[in-house]
Design an enzyme around this catalytic site. Sequence first.
Site, mmCIF file in Angstrom:
data_model
loop_
_atom_site.group_PDB
_atom_site.id
_atom_site.type_symbol
_atom_site.label_atom_id
_atom_site.label_comp_id
_atom_site.label_asym_id
_atom_site.label_seq_id
_atom_site.Cartn_x
_atom_site.Cartn_y
_atom_site.Cartn_z
ATOM 1 N N LYS A 127 -0.539 -7.750 -2.668
ATOM 2 C CA LYS A 127 -1.909 -7.884 -3.174
ATOM 3 C C LYS A 127 -1.888 -8.034 -4.699
ATOM 4 C CE LYS A 127 -6.228 -5.273 -3.163
ATOM 5 N NZ LYS A 127 -6.946 -4.126 -2.598
ATOM 6 N N GLU B 74 9.063 -2.734 -5.742
ATOM 7 C CA GLU B 74 9.967 -3.011 -4.614
ATOM 8 C C GLU B 74 9.874 -4.482 -4.200
ATOM 9 O OE1 GLU B 74 7.874 -0.514 -4.831
ATOM 10 O OE2 GLU B 74 8.736 1.341 -4.013
ATOM 11 N N GLY C 284 -4.978 -2.345 0.974
ATOM 12 C CA GLY C 284 -3.664 -2.715 1.515
ATOM 13 C C GLY C 284 -3.493 -2.310 2.967
ATOM 14 N N ARG C 285 -3.817 -1.061 3.287
ATOM 15 C CA ARG C 285 -3.584 -0.575 4.657
ATOM 16 C C ARG C 285 -4.633 -1.086 5.630
ATOM 17 N NH1 ARG C 285 -4.804 3.134 1.018
ATOM 18 N NH2 ARG C 285 -6.600 4.499 1.234
ATOM 19 N N GLU D 119 -2.611 7.932 4.192
ATOM 20 C CA GLU D 119 -2.939 7.434 2.858
ATOM 21 C C GLU D 119 -4.461 7.438 2.685
ATOM 22 O OE1 GLU D 119 -0.112 4.635 0.490
ATOM 23 O OE2 GLU D 119 -1.717 3.381 1.252
ATOM 24 N N HIS E 169 11.622 13.059 26.327
ATOM 25 C CA HIS E 169 12.973 13.618 26.436
ATOM 26 C C HIS E 169 13.458 14.123 25.097
ATOM 27 C CE1 HIS E 169 13.445 12.230 30.583
ATOM 28 N NE2 HIS E 169 12.558 11.338 30.170
ATOM 29 N N LYS F 108 5.663 6.393 -9.018
ATOM 30 C CA LYS F 108 5.978 5.038 -9.508
ATOM 31 C C LYS F 108 6.202 5.070 -11.018
ATOM 32 C CE LYS F 108 3.049 2.102 -6.562
ATOM 33 N NZ LYS F 108 1.926 1.178 -6.643
HETATM 34 C C1 G6Q Z 1 -2.272 0.568 0.863
HETATM 35 C C2 G6Q Z 1 -1.683 0.783 -0.430
HETATM 36 C C3 G6Q Z 1 -0.237 0.402 -0.559
HETATM 37 C C4 G6Q Z 1 -0.006 -1.068 -0.880
HETATM 38 C C5 G6Q Z 1 1.440 -1.238 -1.340
HETATM 39 C C6 G6Q Z 1 1.778 -2.664 -1.638
HETATM 40 O O1 G6Q Z 1 -3.426 0.766 1.133
HETATM 41 O O2 G6Q Z 1 -2.504 0.237 -1.390
HETATM 42 O O3 G6Q Z 1 0.522 0.739 0.559
HETATM 43 O O4 G6Q Z 1 -0.287 -1.855 0.230
HETATM 44 O O5 G6Q Z 1 1.671 -0.440 -2.467
HETATM 45 O O6 G6Q Z 1 0.955 -3.161 -2.639
HETATM 46 P P1 G6Q Z 1 0.935 -4.681 -2.971
HETATM 47 O O7 G6Q Z 1 0.409 -5.413 -1.782
HETATM 48 O O8 G6Q Z 1 0.042 -4.819 -4.171
HETATM 49 O O9 G6Q Z 1 2.352 -5.083 -3.262
#
Ligand code: G6Q
Length: 550
Positions: A210, A216, A272-273, A358, A389, A509
């Site tokens: 996003k 990462e 994001g989620r 989250e 199990h 971070k």
């Molecule tokens: C979700 C968070 C988080 C996000 C990641 C990746 O709700 O905001 O998990 O999706 O940190 O972020 P980017 O899509 O910006 O790389």
Amino acid sequence: MGTTIAPLLARPAWRALQAHHAQLASRHLRELFAADPGRGERFALEAAGVYLDYSKNRITADTLDLLVQLAEQSGLRERIDAMFRGEHINVSENRAVLHVALRAARGACILVDGTNVVPQVHAVLERMGAFSAQLRAGHWRGYGGKPIRNIVNVGIGGSDLGPVMAYEALRHYSQRNLQFRFVSNVDGTDFVESVRDLDPGETLFIISSKTFTTLETMTNAQSARAWSVAGFAGDQKSVARHFVAVSTNATEVAKFGIDTANMFGFWDWVGGRYSMDSAIGLSTMLAVGPEHFASMLQGFHEMDEHFRTAPLRRNLPALMGLLAVWYNNFFGAQTAAVFPYEQYLKRFPAYLQQLTMESNGKHVTLEGRRVDYDTGPIYWGEPGTNGQHSFYQLIHQGTRLIPCDLIAFLRPLNPLGVHHELLLANVLAQGEALAFGKTAEEVKAEGSPDWLVPHRTFEGNRPSNTLLLEELTPAALGRLVALYEHNVFTQGVIWQIDSFDQWGVELGKVLAKAIVPLLQGHPAAPLTHDSSTNALIRRIARGARDGGAV
Ligand code: G6Q
């Protein structure tokens, strides 16, 4: 945000629930079922293609009345409307929360700050559709002229967990001559193992981020570009055929070297989620095709409409959210488990962990006041029957109360002998065993010696929901995900927290960025961390320098 809501502990329904809990806590599900032979049918609800049996919960009709009153006194109805109206209900980030617009019908109108966003959503879906059709037909060729056979999604968190889960969930519908991989971890092993058997000439990377600044993802994206370009003797022009981006940040995408014509956008009102049904789902669409993707969106939309319009007492996500609050806050349950009896949903619990924790792992209210009650429980799970199990022992005979969601499908996607009957028999047996257990008398009657009886006794009274869907279709997946999205929303509304921010991810971070140069052999500056972190940094730097064991 409209009418003022009383603090949770001061809401009349909350107090009434406390008194009600004191009376109900000692009652056993065996007793509740014996007193009401129709319970199993009455405490069930079917809507938007999902049948929910909630009769094996430690509730009576009075509990439900009080929980619904609690929802009303918490302003749930108004908050649902506010979300659908595009109000900035994500207060700490001052943003609208409109994942529901991602699955709105083409002609719908959903305004964000005065602009109807539905046409933009459908414009992106069309571009994704055109690209997917081209690639799936083998017409989108790599730089060297070979058709693309491998698709690697590079992303993390919300830009990874949804795509991975959806790919696994819908694998049955996927185009089998395409291979999908997902790289998320900054641990180089993730990238190296994901591409080691791939040909760069046949591999397309989707850089999903996003913000397009996530450490990462950007690190993995750089490694991917180096690996890909090396396959073309360093020719940078190959990037245009082997990299596409999914992002809200065109500037950073261009800086990375991806042509923005190959970028699929989304918007800041998609968290994001909550983004697997936005362009972040490009890998899903490539796997299953635009039509199946559209059915998935339709499934989401059906559940959205149900949530928006159904009375709270007959509202699946609202009921599930209220039951989660009941166990979390009145029974003190620390965790909640989700067990899909469907192998294709093997990543669903991991996906839900982010969605739930989250969203609702928050310690202050919308106004920034420290809460004086517990918020989001720990969600966890594994597909059945494997869990049976392993850890189910603790749920059946341990000392903790763990409410469970058992998810099953009437029809298998891979009919094979008696497998499906056995799978379904197990899901039903687990719900039954959890609720009713096995009394000491029953154990004795089977001839167990007295000393063994306590070990073989099951107390029961362990609550569960059973969710039945017809078949794991793309639409069913959409319904299921939307069900949990709105369940999480309901919980957050009761607790009056912001379910849509994630500040808790930030601190680590920032600290990591400060530590990187220290590990890269620039420890000229004095170490300013705590004594534990300082000692660990020195130990690691020494280990790396001397090549010695840590
Ligand atoms: C979700 C968070 C988080 C996000 C990641 C990746 O709700 O905001 O998990 O999706 O940190 O972020 P980017 O899509 O910006 O790389």
